[in-house]
Design an enzyme around this catalytic site. Sequence first.
Site, PDB file in Angstrom:
ATOM      1  N   CYS A 200      -2.034   8.643   3.330  1.00  0.00           N
ATOM      2  CA  CYS A 200      -1.888   8.395   1.898  1.00  0.00           C
ATOM      3  C   CYS A 200      -3.195   8.655   1.184  1.00  0.00           C
ATOM      4  CB  CYS A 200      -1.354   7.004   1.625  1.00  0.00           C
ATOM      5  SG  CYS A 200      -2.378   5.737   2.296  1.00  0.00           S
TER       6      CYS A 200
ATOM      7  N   GLU B 212       0.884  -1.162   0.000  1.00  0.00           N
ATOM      8  CA  GLU B 212       0.000   0.000   0.000  1.00  0.00           C
ATOM      9  C   GLU B 212       0.915   1.203   0.000  1.00  0.00           C
ATOM     10  OE1 GLU B 212      -3.309   1.123   2.724  1.00  0.00           O
ATOM     11  OE2 GLU B 212      -2.870  -0.895   3.436  1.00  0.00           O
TER      12      GLU B 212
HETATM   13  C1  UN1 Z   1      -2.220   5.506   4.859  1.00  0.00           C
HETATM   14  O1  UN1 Z   1      -2.348   6.694   5.081  1.00  0.00           O
HETATM   15  O2  UN1 Z   1      -1.091   4.979   4.906  1.00  0.00           O
HETATM   16  O3  UN1 Z   1      -8.716   5.951   4.650  1.00  0.00           O
HETATM   17  C2  UN1 Z   1      -3.346   4.609   4.517  1.00  0.00           C
HETATM   18  C3  UN1 Z   1      -7.793   6.418   5.308  1.00  0.00           C
HETATM   19  C4  UN1 Z   1      -6.777   5.501   5.896  1.00  0.00           C
HETATM   20  C5  UN1 Z   1      -5.515   5.665   5.116  1.00  0.00           C
HETATM   21  C6  UN1 Z   1      -4.486   4.670   5.468  1.00  0.00           C
HETATM   22  N1  UN1 Z   1      -7.249   4.150   5.884  1.00  0.00           N
HETATM   23  O4  UN1 Z   1      -7.690   7.611   5.516  1.00  0.00           O
END
Ligand code: UN1
Length: 510
Positions: free
Chosen positions: A300, A266
């Site tokens: 992210c 990810e």
């Molecule tokens: C990350 O920022 O590494 O939906 C992923 C969201 C979180 C993001 C996680 N699940 O804002």
Amino acid sequence: LAVAELGQAMQRHAATPWQAAPLLGGFAQAGAARPVLDPADRRRQVGEAVWATPEMADKALARAEAAAADWDALGAEARARILRRIADLYEENHTELMALAVREAGKTVGDALAEVREAIDFCRYYAARGAEIFADSQRMPGPTGERNELRHAGRGVFLCISPWNFPLAIFTGQIVAALMAGNAVLAKPAEQTGLMAAAAVRLMQRAGVPGEVLQLLPGDGAALGGRLVKDARVGGVAFTGSVETGQAINRALAARDGAVVPLIAETGGQNAMIVDSTALPEQVVQDVLISGFQSAGQRCSALRVLFLQEEVAGRTLEMLAGAMAELRVGDPGLLSTDVGPVIDEEARDLLLGHDKAMTNDGRLIARTPLGPDTEQGTFVAPAAFEIDSLNRLQSEVFGPFVHVVRYQANRLDRVVEAINASGYGLTLGIHSRIDSTVDYVIRRARVGNAYVNRNMIGAVVGVQPFGGEGLSGTGPKAGGPNYLKRFAVERVVSIDTTAAGGNASLMSLE
Ligand code: UN1
């Protein structure tokens, strides 16, 4: 009451600092301790961390390899029970975990609570899904006289490399998924958040995960992580972090002699929100604030590029600037704070450099002033900049900045093309009351999570499976129905049931 308890937990640890050390076979390893400093005030030491040496990593691998088969043989239901117990222990210790999120990672109180909740959700969701998917055997259809079963087994040793921005939720999510699938786990937390990782692993071991089955290796990403991914004993890697690191892991795995193993990655995003003239302006502004500036933009999933239809751009930006002036940037331990610090000096300096370049180019639309008592912390003022095209952004800018691009109503196709051309494909927001516009965008934009007429962060485990495509990741989506399967191998057992004698005992395996 919860807030008072949180304050007490933070004070307790001002006196007794948190500790992190490599955990091998359940035992903390000694070594030179590094101070861990509060991002909100770098004069405040919140704990100390010992990093793992290459020898420790090697020992941990050998122990994990030896322990994996017994853990797998325990069965899915027994492992699910342990995951549920982890969730219970996280719940019992939520103030301590929240205090760590605030003091070590600079999370606001609201984000810290969401962090602990998400970690608990991962445990409960994967326990439920895993008990279903990894049930001892699933009967497959087949001819009479033959019995076919689909089973699952762990891949051996799984390496989980997690980020600092969700130091409990993503750290826990990766680990419990790998454990649930029957793997032994080596956990390599982010350099910045070893204290939270150590607290989490201690709770997981109290819940019944054996010391050999889950070992903690805090340490340097490139040196320690780089070494681990090259080792042929690692049967799979789960990684969340930057796209550059994800690509480096991918190359290292590909260069290994031996088995081809999965990488569940990810990575970053260049996430856009598209706003047309039918959108509700107040709602747009609210959703831009949440998507762009909550968690200081260190998600992210966060909004990076705001596409505004020309006709409404001026008014929307005026309202946005007004709303940004009201945001409070400061101590994340205060309930009134909206935006806390960024993680460390390196992150701050990169962001300040970007701010300066944008401002010098005359692109600043608005900047929120920093609050009082921010001089000693790694704070970055939230800002909005106007740019002529998404191409101006070479890579992900991981902080509280929103970039605005104006577009013409009849050129929505170009907007979608630009989003796809970035190569990233994580989140997307669309604000429009025209169904055909929403449909047009959703059908063409290559993104993992699209949000319509709402903010674009905070995917809920089990409800909004989360993860991207292209430069943003490999899938399967975390918190979704298919995530666990990638951590396991499938095995099919076919038995001739017409033969007398020998096979009778196998037939009773049910
Ligand atoms: C990350 O920022 O590494 O939906 C992923 C969201 C979180 C993001 C996680 N699940 O804002």
